[in-house]
Design an enzyme around this catalytic site. Structure first.
Site, PDB file in Angstrom:
ATOM      1  N   GLY A  13       0.527 -36.082   4.580  1.00 16.14           N
ATOM      2  CA  GLY A  13      -0.260 -36.386   5.776  1.00 16.14           C
ATOM      3  C   GLY A  13      -0.109 -37.793   6.334  1.00 16.14           C
ATOM      4  O   GLY A  13      -1.002 -38.270   7.039  1.00 16.14           O
ATOM      5  N   SER A  14       1.032 -38.447   6.083  1.00 16.79           N
ATOM      6  CA  SER A  14       1.179 -39.802   6.641  1.00 16.79           C
ATOM      7  C   SER A  14       1.295 -39.756   8.168  1.00 16.79           C
ATOM      8  O   SER A  14       0.788 -40.649   8.858  1.00 16.79           O
ATOM      9  CB  SER A  14       2.357 -40.542   6.013  1.00 16.79           C
ATOM     10  N   ASN A  15       1.928 -38.723   8.709  1.00 17.49           N
ATOM     11  CA  ASN A  15       1.977 -38.606  10.173  1.00 17.49           C
ATOM     12  C   ASN A  15       0.587 -38.357  10.743  1.00 17.49           C
ATOM     13  O   ASN A  15       0.227 -38.919  11.783  1.00 17.49           O
ATOM     14  CB  ASN A  15       2.941 -37.496  10.609  1.00 17.49           C
ATOM     15  N   LYS A  59      -0.555 -12.385   6.458  1.00 15.85           N
ATOM     16  CA  LYS A  59      -0.429 -13.587   7.288  1.00 15.85           C
ATOM     17  C   LYS A  59      -1.176 -13.429   8.616  1.00 15.85           C
ATOM     18  O   LYS A  59      -1.672 -14.406   9.182  1.00 15.85           O
ATOM     19  CB  LYS A  59       1.054 -13.899   7.530  1.00 15.85           C
ATOM     20  N   MET A  84       4.280 -26.920   6.518  1.00 17.77           N
ATOM     21  CA  MET A  84       5.529 -26.345   6.014  1.00 17.77           C
ATOM     22  C   MET A  84       5.539 -24.812   6.018  1.00 17.77           C
ATOM     23  O   MET A  84       6.149 -24.194   5.150  1.00 17.77           O
ATOM     24  CB  MET A  84       5.831 -26.897   4.625  1.00 17.77           C
ATOM     25  N   ASN A 101       5.859 -29.615  17.101  1.00 20.13           N
ATOM     26  CA  ASN A 101       6.221 -29.895  15.706  1.00 20.13           C
ATOM     27  C   ASN A 101       7.101 -31.137  15.645  1.00 20.13           C
ATOM     28  O   ASN A 101       7.868 -31.406  16.574  1.00 20.13           O
ATOM     29  CB  ASN A 101       6.994 -28.692  15.140  1.00 20.13           C
ATOM     30  N   HIS A 103      10.149 -32.884  13.374  1.00 16.78           N
ATOM     31  CA  HIS A 103      11.166 -32.533  12.385  1.00 16.78           C
ATOM     32  C   HIS A 103      11.967 -33.792  12.040  1.00 16.78           C
ATOM     33  O   HIS A 103      12.407 -34.505  12.945  1.00 16.78           O
ATOM     34  CB  HIS A 103      12.087 -31.437  12.934  1.00 16.78           C
TER      35      HIS A 103
END
Ligand code: GAR
Length: 184
Positions: A13-15, A59, A84, A101, A103
């Site tokens: 979770g650094s972003n 899902k 992820m 997202n 990447h």
């Protein structure tokens, strides 16, 4: 009206932390109950939710529970930051065009779960960071913004990885601002 964002993460979770320090985040969602991002959220005073795919029959049900959260909080933009899992058809059809997202490679180079490692192993002299709209493919959606990141001669995978992350921390706030998300 200010755009309301939710951030999805699976682990560190650094972003998320960089985003939450600069923008109001309605909530963070983690798909693992022990994800470190939940600790970060607590420290930053950001609401969090966590549940796991294996707790549901399928899902579709898991993503229906996510959609409930998104609608309850009237979220305008879903910000994936180290989430992820592949976004399935249930969530995608409800929020297509409203999910982005990040990447850690210069797409379409090195898609998938190991963008940094794959670029390193391939011996490239540059890789990058990409922020893109999410579609039904794996890292195939329309690119919003991307930057090149060099691999230097004396890099180790650790220093290369750190440089990729530093570029992520610059790029995500720029893109959020460009999409009309108001800063704190
Ligand atoms: C980030 O480097 C992000 O780009 C990557 O996971 C890391 C999460 O770090 N995402 C992917 O590889 C998606 N395919 P963080 O949890 O510290 O933000």
């Amino acid at each position: 009206m200010a755009k309301k964002i939710a951030v999805f993460a699976s682990g560190n979770g650094s972003n998320f932390q960089v985003i939450a320090e600069q923008f109001p985040v309605a909530f963070v969602f983690a798909d693992h109950r022990d994800a470190y991002v939940l600790e970060r959220a607590k420290n930053l005073g950001v609401k969090s939710y966590a549940f796991e795919l294996k707790e549901f029959d399928c899902k579709e049900d898991y993503e229906a529970a996510i959609i409930d959260l998104l609608s309850k909080h009237a979220i305008d933009l879903v910000v994936l930051a180290g989430y992820m899992k592949i976004v399935g058809p249930t969530l995608l059809s409800a929020y297509e065009g409203r999910i982005i997202n990040i990447h850690p490679a210069y797409l379409p180079e090195f898609p998938g779960a190991h963008g940094i490692e794959d670029a390193w192993q391939a011996g490239v002299d540059q890789s990058g960071v990409t922020i893109h709209w999410v579609d039904s493919g794996v890292d195939t959606g329309q690119v919003i913004k991307q930057v090149r990141v060099p691999r230097l001669a004396d890099d180790t995978i650790e220093t290369f990885e750190a440089r990729i992350h530093e570029n992520e921390y610059q790029l995500y706030p720029q893109v959020l601002e460009s999409l009309g998300v108001g800063r704190k």
